[in-house]
Design an enzyme around this catalytic site. Structure first.
Site, short mmCIF file in Angstrom:
data_model
loop_
_atom_site.label_atom_id
_atom_site.label_comp_id
_atom_site.label_asym_id
_atom_site.label_seq_id
_atom_site.Cartn_x
_atom_site.Cartn_y
_atom_site.Cartn_z
N GLU A 49 0.86 -1.20 0.00
CA GLU A 49 0.00 0.00 0.00
C GLU A 49 0.89 1.23 0.00
O GLU A 49 1.98 1.24 0.59
CB GLU A 49 -0.92 -0.06 1.23
CG GLU A 49 -1.86 1.11 1.40
CD GLU A 49 -1.20 2.35 1.99
OE1 GLU A 49 -1.65 3.46 1.69
OE2 GLU A 49 -0.21 2.18 2.74
N ASN A 83 1.23 4.28 1.52
CA ASN A 83 1.84 4.95 2.68
C ASN A 83 2.96 4.14 3.30
O ASN A 83 3.94 4.71 3.80
CB ASN A 83 0.77 5.26 3.74
CG ASN A 83 -0.17 6.36 3.31
OD1 ASN A 83 0.17 7.18 2.45
ND2 ASN A 83 -1.37 6.36 3.87
N HIS A 125 -9.74 6.75 1.58
CA HIS A 125 -9.02 6.00 2.61
C HIS A 125 -8.88 6.79 3.91
O HIS A 125 -9.15 6.27 5.01
CB HIS A 125 -7.60 5.69 2.12
CG HIS A 125 -7.51 5.06 0.77
ND1 HIS A 125 -7.64 3.70 0.57
CD2 HIS A 125 -7.29 5.59 -0.46
CE1 HIS A 125 -7.48 3.42 -0.71
NE2 HIS A 125 -7.27 4.56 -1.37
C1 BDR Z 1 -3.14 6.18 0.75
O1 BDR Z 1 -2.19 6.64 -0.19
C2 BDR Z 1 -2.44 7.97 -0.53
O2 BDR Z 1 -2.34 8.15 -1.90
C3 BDR Z 1 -3.79 8.33 0.03
O3 BDR Z 1 -3.83 9.68 0.44
C4 BDR Z 1 -3.96 7.39 1.19
O4 BDR Z 1 -3.42 7.93 2.37
C5 BDR Z 1 -3.93 5.05 0.15
O5 BDR Z 1 -3.08 4.02 -0.24
CA CA Z 2 -2.79 10.28 2.57
#
Ligand code: BDR
Ligand code: CA
Length: 315
Positions: free
Chosen positions: A167, A169, A241
């Site tokens: 993912e 972050n 998200h």
């Molecule tokens: C997360 O990545 C960012 O692009 C979004 O703001 C969210 O925090 C989802 O993967």
């Molecule tokens: Ca974010």
């Protein structure tokens, strides 16, 4: 860490990288929580943009909340952004007013550490790469003891979005995430398992636009940009998200969670940035297992969506 997530209007510090959904998260946190401060971090776009975007979001909504500038780059990893999703400056193509605000400080880490010690029952919600939080833990390893809770939007047990298993972050600063997951247990992981179930689209954007307030019209524009991008990927609606992570703090009863060891993969050729979640029965764990965290799996999605719209139109 004490668990006080059921309190009404929990006190929140939001660490974020606005970002379309981060901006909606700011509005959501300000409506359903007591938003004590915002810290910016490099992520979806560079720190100049994420800091500007946090400030301009607060300005549009008339929020009296300090914004502290944070880390300009990941701890070790090269800087990677998500401008392809969020637009070159992070807030899509929404027309923005001239910025009249400035940062309260250039030191997000000091703000996080000081505020955790000086404000009771504080929830730290981190919805960008975990660089600031990792640096804060390095500065003050006792930080988690001074928080009512640490909730992150990031990771996922069974899904990735930047890679098949990672993912954004966590992938954007995996070394920071590894520090946070190993030193701040138990945190709450609001990952893709649940955020991919909270999807907003044209109906929600129309409800926001109809409200007509500056914040609601702004959020409608962000959401329209987000789901237009999602449609390019074959999706009919957009996961929001970061606002979902806020609702997980303000309305925890709407979410299903369970506790599992989670480790951040740093070395795999195909798996760097993965949050490796051990869903085996507890009897399988031993002293070598990574720390356990509260993994959020599911939500009453219809209610969460309504709450996000309610927050935006009333902010
Ligand atoms: C997360 O990545 C960012 O692009 C979004 O703001 C969210 O925090 C989802 O993967
Ligand atoms: Ca974010």
């Amino acid at each position: 860490m004490t668990a006080d997530a059921t309190a009404s209007r929990p006190r929140i510090v939001l660490d974020c990288d606005p970002g379309l959904d981060d901006a909606i998260a700011i509005l959501t946190a300000a409506h359903f929580g007591e938003l004590v401060g915002i810290t910016s971090v490099n992520g979806n776009v560079g720190i100049e943009h994420t800091t500007h975007n946090a400030l301009v979001t607060a300005q549009i909504a008339g929020l009296d909340v300090p914004v502290h500038r944070g880390a300009a780059r990941p701890l070790i990893a090269p800087t990677m952004d998500a401008a392809r999703i969020h637009g070159a400056t992070g807030l899509g193509d929404v027309a923005l007013p001239e910025l009249r605000r400035s940062v309260a400080s250039e030191d997000a880490v000091a703000f996080l550490c000081d505020t955790a010690r000086s404000v009771d029952d504080l929830h730290l919600v981190a919805v960008g790469p975990l660089t600031n939080v990792a640096l804060a833990l390095r500065h003050d390893p006792d930080l988690p003891r001074h928080l009512a809770g640490l909730t992150i939007m990031g990771g996922g047990a069974h899904a990735g979005n930047v890679t098949p298993v990672a993912e954004f972050n966590v992938w954007a600063d995996p070394e920071a995430a590894a520090i946070v997951f190993s030193e701040a247990a138990p945190l709450t992981m609001v990952g893709l398992d649940v955020t991919h179930k909270v999807l907003l689209g044209g109906d929600e954007a129309a409800r926001m636009r109809a409200a007509g307030t500056p914040a609601a019209v702004f959020a409608a524009g962000l959401l329209e940009f987000a789901y237009a991008r999602c449609r390019e990927f074959g999706l009919e609606a957009a996961p929001v998200h970061d606002a979902t992570a806020i609702i997980a703090v303000t309305h925890p009863h709407l979410f299903r969670r369970s506790r599992h060891p989670v480790a951040v993969e740093l070395h795999g050729e195909h798996t760097r940035g993965m949050t490796v979640t051990d869903v085996r029965p507890p009897a399988a764990f031993d002293d070598s297992s990574p720390p356990a965290h509260d993994v959020v799996w599911d939500a009453d999605a219809a209610t969460v969506i309504d709450l996000i719209v309610e927050a935006v139109v009333n902010c």
